[in-house]
Motif scaffolding. Structure first.
Motif, PDB file in Angstrom:
ATOM      1  N   VAL A 151       0.857  -1.184   0.000  1.00  0.00           N
ATOM      2  CA  VAL A 151       0.000   0.000   0.000  1.00  0.00           C
ATOM      3  C   VAL A 151       0.894   1.235   0.000  1.00  0.00           C
ATOM      4  CG1 VAL A 151      -1.785   1.301   1.197  1.00  0.00           C
ATOM      5  CG2 VAL A 151      -1.814  -1.195   1.274  1.00  0.00           C
ATOM      6  N   LEU A 152       0.732   2.084  -1.003  1.00  0.00           N
ATOM      7  CA  LEU A 152       1.445   3.356  -1.057  1.00  0.00           C
ATOM      8  C   LEU A 152       0.550   4.401  -0.395  1.00  0.00           C
ATOM      9  CD1 LEU A 152       2.676   2.997  -4.723  1.00  0.00           C
ATOM     10  CD2 LEU A 152       4.082   2.805  -2.664  1.00  0.00           C
ATOM     11  N   SER A 153       0.874   4.723   0.848  1.00  0.00           N
ATOM     12  CA  SER A 153       0.016   5.563   1.682  1.00  0.00           C
ATOM     13  C   SER A 153       0.525   7.003   1.671  1.00  0.00           C
ATOM     14  CB  SER A 153      -0.008   5.007   3.114  1.00  0.00           C
ATOM     15  OG  SER A 153      -0.775   5.827   3.963  1.00  0.00           O
ATOM     16  N   TYR A 154      -0.112   7.855   0.877  1.00  0.00           N
ATOM     17  CA  TYR A 154       0.257   9.270   0.818  1.00  0.00           C
ATOM     18  C   TYR A 154      -0.213   9.970   2.086  1.00  0.00           C
ATOM     19  CZ  TYR A 154       1.274   9.046  -4.230  1.00  0.00           C
ATOM     20  OH  TYR A 154       1.810   8.762  -5.463  1.00  0.00           O
ATOM     21  N   PRO A 202       1.749   6.926 -12.560  1.00  0.00           N
ATOM     22  CA  PRO A 202       2.653   5.797 -12.813  1.00  0.00           C
ATOM     23  C   PRO A 202       2.633   4.767 -11.687  1.00  0.00           C
ATOM     24  CG  PRO A 202       3.757   7.874 -13.280  1.00  0.00           C
ATOM     25  CD  PRO A 202       2.474   8.216 -12.594  1.00  0.00           C
ATOM     26  N   LEU A 203       2.500   5.234 -10.452  1.00  0.00           N
ATOM     27  CA  LEU A 203       2.499   4.293  -9.322  1.00  0.00           C
ATOM     28  C   LEU A 203       1.255   3.413  -9.329  1.00  0.00           C
ATOM     29  CD1 LEU A 203       3.867   6.474  -6.371  1.00  0.00           C
ATOM     30  CD2 LEU A 203       5.105   5.170  -8.102  1.00  0.00           C
ATOM     31  N   SER A 204       0.172   3.911  -9.915  1.00  0.00           N
ATOM     32  CA  SER A 204      -1.060   3.121  -9.951  1.00  0.00           C
ATOM     33  C   SER A 204      -0.942   1.909 -10.879  1.00  0.00           C
ATOM     34  CB  SER A 204      -2.230   4.006 -10.405  1.00  0.00           C
ATOM     35  OG  SER A 204      -2.101   4.378 -11.774  1.00  0.00           O
ATOM     36  N   LYS A 205       0.100   1.880 -11.704  1.00  0.00           N
ATOM     37  CA  LYS A 205       0.291   0.771 -12.643  1.00  0.00           C
ATOM     38  C   LYS A 205       1.142  -0.350 -12.053  1.00  0.00           C
ATOM     39  CE  LYS A 205      -1.818   3.345 -15.678  1.00  0.00           C
ATOM     40  NZ  LYS A 205      -3.240   3.089 -16.031  1.00  0.00           N
ATOM     41  N   ILE A 206       1.630  -0.177 -10.829  1.00  0.00           N
ATOM     42  CA  ILE A 206       2.490  -1.198 -10.216  1.00  0.00           C
ATOM     43  C   ILE A 206       1.666  -2.422  -9.859  1.00  0.00           C
ATOM     44  CG2 ILE A 206       3.968  -1.731  -8.241  1.00  0.00           C
ATOM     45  CD1 ILE A 206       4.726   1.181  -8.080  1.00  0.00           C
ATOM     46  N   PRO A 207       2.064  -3.607 -10.322  1.00  0.00           N
ATOM     47  CA  PRO A 207       1.343  -4.826  -9.928  1.00  0.00           C
ATOM     48  C   PRO A 207       1.496  -5.083  -8.427  1.00  0.00           C
ATOM     49  CG  PRO A 207       2.721  -5.212 -11.865  1.00  0.00           C
ATOM     50  CD  PRO A 207       3.114  -3.880 -11.319  1.00  0.00           C
ATOM     51  N   THR A 224      -7.117  17.712  -6.689  1.00  0.00           N
ATOM     52  CA  THR A 224      -6.414  16.622  -6.027  1.00  0.00           C
ATOM     53  C   THR A 224      -7.290  15.372  -5.997  1.00  0.00           C
ATOM     54  OG1 THR A 224      -5.190  18.186  -4.645  1.00  0.00           O
ATOM     55  CG2 THR A 224      -5.266  15.900  -3.900  1.00  0.00           C
ATOM     56  N   THR A 225      -8.562  15.569  -5.699  1.00  0.00           N
ATOM     57  CA  THR A 225      -9.501  14.438  -5.698  1.00  0.00           C
ATOM     58  C   THR A 225      -9.559  13.786  -7.072  1.00  0.00           C
ATOM     59  OG1 THR A 225     -10.841  15.416  -3.943  1.00  0.00           O
ATOM     60  CG2 THR A 225     -11.903  13.777  -5.345  1.00  0.00           C
ATOM     61  N   ARG A 226      -9.625  14.594  -8.116  1.00  0.00           N
ATOM     62  CA  ARG A 226      -9.686  14.041  -9.482  1.00  0.00           C
ATOM     63  C   ARG A 226      -8.423  13.266  -9.820  1.00  0.00           C
ATOM     64  NH1 ARG A 226     -12.129  19.144 -10.490  1.00  0.00           N
ATOM     65  NH2 ARG A 226     -10.130  20.002 -11.194  1.00  0.00           N
ATOM     66  N   LEU A 227      -7.269  13.781  -9.378  1.00  0.00           N
ATOM     67  CA  LEU A 227      -6.010  13.098  -9.646  1.00  0.00           C
ATOM     68  C   LEU A 227      -5.998  11.705  -9.048  1.00  0.00           C
ATOM     69  CD1 LEU A 227      -3.000  12.935 -10.487  1.00  0.00           C
ATOM     70  CD2 LEU A 227      -2.446  14.063  -8.305  1.00  0.00           C
ATOM     71  N   PHE A 228      -6.374  11.604  -7.779  1.00  0.00           N
ATOM     72  CA  PHE A 228      -6.320  10.306  -7.119  1.00  0.00           C
ATOM     73  C   PHE A 228      -7.450   9.383  -7.597  1.00  0.00           C
ATOM     74  CE2 PHE A 228      -3.487  12.547  -4.184  1.00  0.00           C
ATOM     75  CZ  PHE A 228      -2.488  11.587  -4.048  1.00  0.00           C
ATOM     76  N   GLN A 229      -8.556   9.948  -8.008  1.00  0.00           N
ATOM     77  CA  GLN A 229      -9.596   9.118  -8.617  1.00  0.00           C
ATOM     78  C   GLN A 229      -9.085   8.500  -9.912  1.00  0.00           C
ATOM     79  OE1 GLN A 229     -12.813  11.941  -8.931  1.00  0.00           O
ATOM     80  NE2 GLN A 229     -13.831  11.198  -7.076  1.00  0.00           N
ATOM     81  N   GLN A 230      -8.362   9.297 -10.682  1.00  0.00           N
ATOM     82  CA  GLN A 230      -7.786   8.791 -11.930  1.00  0.00           C
ATOM     83  C   GLN A 230      -6.763   7.698 -11.665  1.00  0.00           C
ATOM     84  OE1 GLN A 230      -6.107  11.918 -14.344  1.00  0.00           O
ATOM     85  NE2 GLN A 230      -5.631  10.553 -16.061  1.00  0.00           N
ATOM     86  N   ALA A 231      -6.084   7.791 -10.521  1.00  0.00           N
ATOM     87  CA  ALA A 231      -5.087   6.790 -10.162  1.00  0.00           C
ATOM     88  C   ALA A 231      -5.712   5.527  -9.570  1.00  0.00           C
ATOM     89  CB  ALA A 231      -4.086   7.376  -9.168  1.00  0.00           C
TER      90      ALA A 231
END
Length: 321
Positions: A180-183, A219-224, A254-261
């Motif tokens: 889990v990548l926890s921002y 890019p991080l959202s593409k990590i298996p 910011t919400t839109r960015l993380f939704q896209q991720a």
């Protein structure tokens, strides 16, 4: 109760084995240190200068630093992977820690710059090929068209590092655990050289602000075998300074960015009041500094959560700390 525990590893402090393996040079800098454009390490800058124990001390791209992180996670997963109480394994992305860059003002040691220029097949100008040419390297790398490549390369290198952690966790747990990548607090920090709220108001995208730190969520959202939790800072009621600091994390862009991720969790944390307890400190049975800390939820406005959000962590501060 079928409750699982998701431990979050926060790499903030100095590591004794790294400090011993990499002694300082005549300027007090270590090979593993994160260095800014003035040639100063984090340990000699800002809060760390006055004896702070938490700072982005190390260069997150240094192989020894990455090896240390992987060793810690590997030992933990190996020990507890069979526990039914253990869920996924989280690492905290926070500009006070050293798993990412605080911003574009940091990361100008000669080995890192040489590695980038070699990867991009760019000849190293003689004026940069000097250990103390930090300011010149900063100017060179932050001038287009090289600047875009420099930012992208840092994001790719950190993505590859996080991907290796996810692979290791997945392998050691026989495919049962993910990273889990926890921002958390990636916008506001003593080590960030810009005001995130002003930048966003001026038209800078939250993605660009995160890319400057090497942690662009897309890019991080593409990590298996990995997933993302976004940050959400809750201000102190009726406190203008606190409200300004919370603007960036709760901004619609910011919400839109993380939704896209494809974020599936939120780390909601709070501003706080703190007061030193001298009487407790003097009467305790070992010499530590204690503070009372109160976190206060904003009573009027609660941020709405998306339907696909699976996890909400309400962070805060504890007493004593």
């Amino acid at each position: 109760y079928n409750i699982t525990f998701i431990p979050t590893f926060s790499f903030y402090s100095r590591i004794a084995s790294l400090e011993e393996a990499y002694p300082p040079d005549n300027y007090g800098r270590r090979e593993i240190d994160l260095i800014n454009s003035a040639g100063r390490s984090a340990r000699h800058s800002l809060k760390a200068k006055s004896g702070g124990i938490a700072a982005p001390f190390y260069n997150p791209l240094h192989t020894a630093v990455q090896r240390q992180v992987k060793s810690v996670l590997k030992e933990f997963v190996s020990r507890y992977k069979d526990s039914k109480a253990l869920g996924d394994i989280a690492i905290q992305l926070n500009t006070t820690g050293w798993l990412q860059f605080p911003g574009l003002d940091w990361g100008y040691d000669l080995p890192t710059v040489k590695t980038f220029l070699t990867a991009k097949q760019i000849d190293i100008p003689k004026i940069l090929d000097n250990e103390n040419a930090y300011r010149k390297r900063h100017v060179f790398l932050n001038t287009e068209p090289i600047k875009s490549s420099w930012i992208q390369w840092r994001n790719i290198k950190l993505r590859d590092f996080y991907a290796s952690l996810a692979d290791e966790i997945h392998r050691l747990s026989n495919g049962e655990k993910q990273l889990v990548l926890s921002y958390m607090n990636t916008f506001t920090s003593s080590y960030t050289e810009y005001n995130a709220a002003k930048e966003i108001a001026a038209g800078t995208s939250p993605r660009a602000l995160h890319a400057a730190k090497g942690v662009d969520p897309l890019p991080l959202s593409k990590i298996p075998y990995a997933r993302i939790w976004r940050p959400l800072r809750t201000p102190i009621p009726f406190n203008k300074r606190s409200e300004r600091r919370a603007v960036a994390s709760g901004h619609p862009s910011t919400t839109r960015l993380f939704q896209q991720a494809g974020v599936d969790g939120i780390v909601q944390f709070f501003d706080y009041f703190e007061t030193r307890l001298y009487s407790l400190q003097e009467n305790w049975w070992w010499p530590l500094n204690y503070w009372t800390v109160a976190t206060i939820r904003k009573p009027v406005e609660l941020y709405p959560l998306d339907d696909d959000i699976k996890t909400t962590f309400y962070g805060g501060w504890q007493f004593p700390q």
